[in-house]
Design a protein around this motif. Structure first.
Motif, PDB file in Angstrom:
ATOM      1  N   GLU A 172      37.228  32.970  34.522  1.00  0.00           N
ATOM      2  CA  GLU A 172      37.939  31.699  34.420  1.00  0.00           C
ATOM      3  C   GLU A 172      38.732  31.572  33.128  1.00  0.00           C
ATOM      4  OE1 GLU A 172      35.133  28.589  34.920  1.00  0.00           O
ATOM      5  OE2 GLU A 172      34.781  28.985  37.059  1.00  0.00           O
ATOM      6  N   ASN A 173      38.162  32.015  32.023  1.00  0.00           N
ATOM      7  CA  ASN A 173      38.777  31.762  30.719  1.00  0.00           C
ATOM      8  C   ASN A 173      39.665  32.889  30.216  1.00  0.00           C
ATOM      9  OD1 ASN A 173      37.413  29.128  29.663  1.00  0.00           O
ATOM     10  ND2 ASN A 173      35.743  30.336  30.548  1.00  0.00           N
ATOM     11  N   ILE A 174      39.484  34.095  30.739  1.00  0.00           N
ATOM     12  CA  ILE A 174      40.269  35.225  30.260  1.00  0.00           C
ATOM     13  C   ILE A 174      41.297  35.676  31.301  1.00  0.00           C
ATOM     14  CG2 ILE A 174      40.199  37.580  29.392  1.00  0.00           C
ATOM     15  CD1 ILE A 174      39.011  35.441  27.533  1.00  0.00           C
ATOM     16  N   LEU A 175      40.827  35.974  32.516  1.00  0.00           N
ATOM     17  CA  LEU A 175      41.730  36.524  33.520  1.00  0.00           C
ATOM     18  C   LEU A 175      42.625  35.470  34.144  1.00  0.00           C
ATOM     19  CD1 LEU A 175      39.396  39.090  35.312  1.00  0.00           C
ATOM     20  CD2 LEU A 175      40.978  39.438  33.418  1.00  0.00           C
ATOM     21  N   ASP A 176      42.097  34.280  34.392  1.00  0.00           N
ATOM     22  CA  ASP A 176      42.892  33.240  35.059  1.00  0.00           C
ATOM     23  C   ASP A 176      44.165  32.923  34.288  1.00  0.00           C
ATOM     24  OD1 ASP A 176      43.877  31.193  36.552  1.00  0.00           O
ATOM     25  OD2 ASP A 176      42.188  29.839  36.284  1.00  0.00           O
ATOM     26  N   PRO A 177      44.093  32.540  33.006  1.00  0.00           N
ATOM     27  CA  PRO A 177      45.347  32.240  32.292  1.00  0.00           C
ATOM     28  C   PRO A 177      46.239  33.461  32.096  1.00  0.00           C
ATOM     29  CG  PRO A 177      43.467  32.179  30.788  1.00  0.00           C
ATOM     30  CD  PRO A 177      42.903  32.282  32.154  1.00  0.00           C
ATOM     31  N   ALA A 178      45.642  34.642  32.021  1.00  0.00           N
ATOM     32  CA  ALA A 178      46.455  35.837  31.803  1.00  0.00           C
ATOM     33  C   ALA A 178      47.239  36.222  33.046  1.00  0.00           C
ATOM     34  CB  ALA A 178      45.560  37.000  31.383  1.00  0.00           C
ATOM     35  N   PHE A 179      46.691  35.955  34.229  1.00  0.00           N
ATOM     36  CA  PHE A 179      47.320  36.374  35.481  1.00  0.00           C
ATOM     37  C   PHE A 179      48.177  35.300  36.126  1.00  0.00           C
ATOM     38  CE2 PHE A 179      43.908  39.767  36.590  1.00  0.00           C
ATOM     39  CZ  PHE A 179      44.440  40.574  35.603  1.00  0.00           C
ATOM     40  N   GLU A 180      48.006  34.046  35.732  1.00  0.00           N
ATOM     41  CA  GLU A 180      48.682  32.954  36.424  1.00  0.00           C
ATOM     42  C   GLU A 180      50.202  33.091  36.325  1.00  0.00           C
ATOM     43  OE1 GLU A 180      48.675  28.055  36.629  1.00  0.00           O
ATOM     44  OE2 GLU A 180      47.566  29.103  35.053  1.00  0.00           O
ATOM     45  N   GLY A 181      50.843  33.082  37.463  1.00  0.00           N
ATOM     46  CA  GLY A 181      52.298  33.120  37.518  1.00  0.00           C
ATOM     47  C   GLY A 181      52.914  34.492  37.404  1.00  0.00           C
ATOM     48  N   SER A 182      52.089  35.514  37.142  1.00  0.00           N
ATOM     49  CA  SER A 182      52.644  36.860  37.038  1.00  0.00           C
ATOM     50  C   SER A 182      52.039  37.794  38.072  1.00  0.00           C
ATOM     51  CB  SER A 182      52.429  37.421  35.626  1.00  0.00           C
ATOM     52  OG  SER A 182      51.050  37.459  35.306  1.00  0.00           O
ATOM     53  N   VAL A 183      50.716  37.838  38.148  1.00  0.00           N
ATOM     54  CA  VAL A 183      50.043  38.641  39.169  1.00  0.00           C
ATOM     55  C   VAL A 183      49.654  37.763  40.350  1.00  0.00           C
ATOM     56  CG1 VAL A 183      48.097  40.159  39.663  1.00  0.00           C
ATOM     57  CG2 VAL A 183      49.199  40.238  37.426  1.00  0.00           C
ATOM     58  N   PHE A 184      49.029  36.613  40.065  1.00  0.00           N
ATOM     59  CA  PHE A 184      48.611  35.667  41.089  1.00  0.00           C
ATOM     60  C   PHE A 184      49.224  34.301  40.799  1.00  0.00           C
ATOM     61  CE2 PHE A 184      44.806  38.529  40.511  1.00  0.00           C
ATOM     62  CZ  PHE A 184      45.079  39.319  41.622  1.00  0.00           C
ATOM     63  N   ASP A 185      49.000  33.369  41.738  1.00  0.00           N
ATOM     64  CA  ASP A 185      49.435  31.978  41.590  1.00  0.00           C
ATOM     65  C   ASP A 185      50.949  31.879  41.395  1.00  0.00           C
ATOM     66  OD1 ASP A 185      46.810  30.823  41.749  1.00  0.00           O
ATOM     67  OD2 ASP A 185      46.444  31.599  39.738  1.00  0.00           O
ATOM     68  N   TRP A 186      51.691  32.269  42.418  1.00  0.00           N
ATOM     69  CA  TRP A 186      53.145  32.204  42.385  1.00  0.00           C
ATOM     70  C   TRP A 186      53.676  31.925  43.785  1.00  0.00           C
ATOM     71  CZ3 TRP A 186      54.748  35.843  45.773  1.00  0.00           C
ATOM     72  CH2 TRP A 186      53.959  36.982  45.943  1.00  0.00           C
TER      73      TRP A 186
END
Length: 327
Positions: A172-186
């Protein structure tokens, strides 16, 4: 796409860091960079877009159907692909014409759901959805009394959406913000274009009619609008699809419509560099159906069919239910 689960080992390494203050980003930067690079290469937007192009290739027949594919991604993981479609076709010829122009379309709705349980505290879920409209125009050339050849041009619009969910402190705290809008959540809107070359064979015998359909489809998918600048999808998929069926007339009628029993088998293979975009590159199908002859209604379609199929291949199993109409 099943390679998404290979980064579970990296996440396991991160789990030993639970005692570290999550506000300190430096200890995790190498982790974030390595996982992001790997995920973009294996399951990034380009891979997902190519996977959907492949799905649309073998789902673009003019009928109504639903299919579910269970992909084997590895230990502690599950993957499921669902394909739904509604199609139509309009012919611009009469019986006896050697030139047979037609127009057909399909409305596909497709989902991919990948889940990974890293341990009792950490988990990652990634979902992709695509829907749109694909229009195809072509011509059937009558080669002889048994064979026809149909080249077709495909053009359509597809909406792609990615969502991810995380459980656990590291996820939740490391991967979620790092991946949002680039790998996932787009989100992305794309144009799909391509060609299909199909051969069809039909020959009646004493007790049944044999039908063979084989086609090769090449589709390209390119985004023209995305939710972030990090998303840029440009890929292609080539699919070979073959279906063989035997139609056995019966002595039964339903509301004065002759009833036939249909046995089907077929195979699908993905070719080229993107053949593993879905986590499997081929599968076979086996099934049966009941068919009604409705020619006397003078409708555009000549028969209605209801049946089911089992699906099996390397790293994939599944099933499909088909309600189709023949022209």
């Amino acid at each position: 796409m099943r390679s998404i689960f290979l980064f579970s080992a990296t996440l396991m390494l991160a789990s030993v860091c639970r005692g570290i203050d999550l506000g300190l980003s430096n200890p995790f930067q190498d982790l974030i960079d390595s996982v992001r690079d790997f995920a973009l290469e294996q399951v990034g937007p380009a891979q997902v877009g190519t996977g959907y192009a492949a799905l649309i290739n073998f789902a673009s027949n003019p009928d109504i159907a639903t299919a579910t594919y269970y992909v084997d991604p590895g230990p502690n993981a599950s993957a499921e692909i669902n394909v739904y479609r509604v199609g139509f076709r309009k012919d611009f010829f009469e019986d006896g014409d050697r030139w047979r122009p037609f127009l057909q379309g399909v409305i596909p709705y497709q989902t991919i759901d990948y889940r990974l349980d890293i341990d009792s505290e950490e988990a990652v879920r990634a979902d992709w959805t695509a829907y749109g409209f694909i229009l195809s125009g072509g011509n059937e050339f009558v080669l002889n009394e048994f064979w026809t050849f149909a080249p077709t041009i495909n053009l359509g619009f597809v909406r792609l959406e990615s969502n991810a969910g995380y459980r656990g402190a590291i996820a939740e705290n490391i991967l979620d913000p790092a991946f949002e809008g680039s790998v996932f959540d787009w989100e992305a809107d794309a144009i799909l274009s391509g060609l299909t070359f199909a051969f069809k064979y039909e020959q009646p015998f004493d007790f049944y009619t044999a039908r063979l359909s084989t086609s090769a489809t090449y589709n390209e998918i390119t985004t023209y609008r995305t939710s972030t600048d990090d998303i840029d999808i440009s890929g292609s998929a080539t699919t070979i699809d073959t279906d063989l069926e035997a139609v056995f007339p019966t002595f039964f009628e339903w509301n004065r419509f002759p009833v036939s029993v249909v046995l089907t088998t077929g195979g699908t293979a993905f070719l080229g560099g993107s053949r593993q975009a879905l986590g499997f590159n081929s599968f076979l199908s086996y099934g049966a159906a009941v068919e009604l002859n409705i020619k006397r209604l003078d409708w555009p379609m000549q028969n209605l069919r209801l049946g089911g199929q089992g699906i099996a291949g390397d790293n994939v199993t599944g099933w499909s239910i088909i309600f189709s109409y023949g022209f």
